[in-house]
Write a protein that holds these residues in place. Structure first.
Motif: not given
Length: 117
Positions: A82-89, A93-95
């Motif tokens: 889902s778009n919220n599967a990871l915290p924004d931070s 970092a992955y991007l």
């Protein structure tokens, strides 16, 4: 992370561009090569998609945060559940890592032309 935030974070990366392809999917590229996908086809089948390292690929899938990205799994791309599967931070970092992985594959000449050397 909202689609607008995802787009803004992708476009903040050096020499990043956006094109809309495949059923309205936002395709983020550097040097003409994709590093992330959002919306359109990506949204219709789950969450954001992006390139990851071999270790991150295994870890994200093992922890159930992501699955192999359709059509791109062999190139070590994941799709968040889902778009919220990871915290924004963490997603930010992955991007940045996805961008760096693609930049590393560009020719020296391409990196120099884009100001990435």
């Amino acid at each position: 992370m909202t689609p607008k935030s995802f787009e803004a974070r992708c476009l903040r990366l050096p020499a990043a561009t956006k094109v809309v392809q495949w059923e309205g999917t936002s395709v983020f590229k550097v040097g003409g090569k994709m590093f992330a996908l959002g919306g359109g086809f990506a949204a219709g089948s789950g969450g954001y998609m992006f390139k990851v390292s071999d270790m991150a690929y295994a870890m994200l899938i093992e922890h159930g945060v992501a699955r192999p990205a359709p059509y791109l799994a062999r190139a070590k791309w994941v799709q968040l559940v889902s778009n919220n599967a990871l915290p924004d931070s963490e997603l930010t970092a992955y991007l940045a890592q996805a961008h760096a992985l693609i930049v590393a594959k560009l020719t020296r000449k391409s990196r120099k032309m884009l100001g990435l050397d």
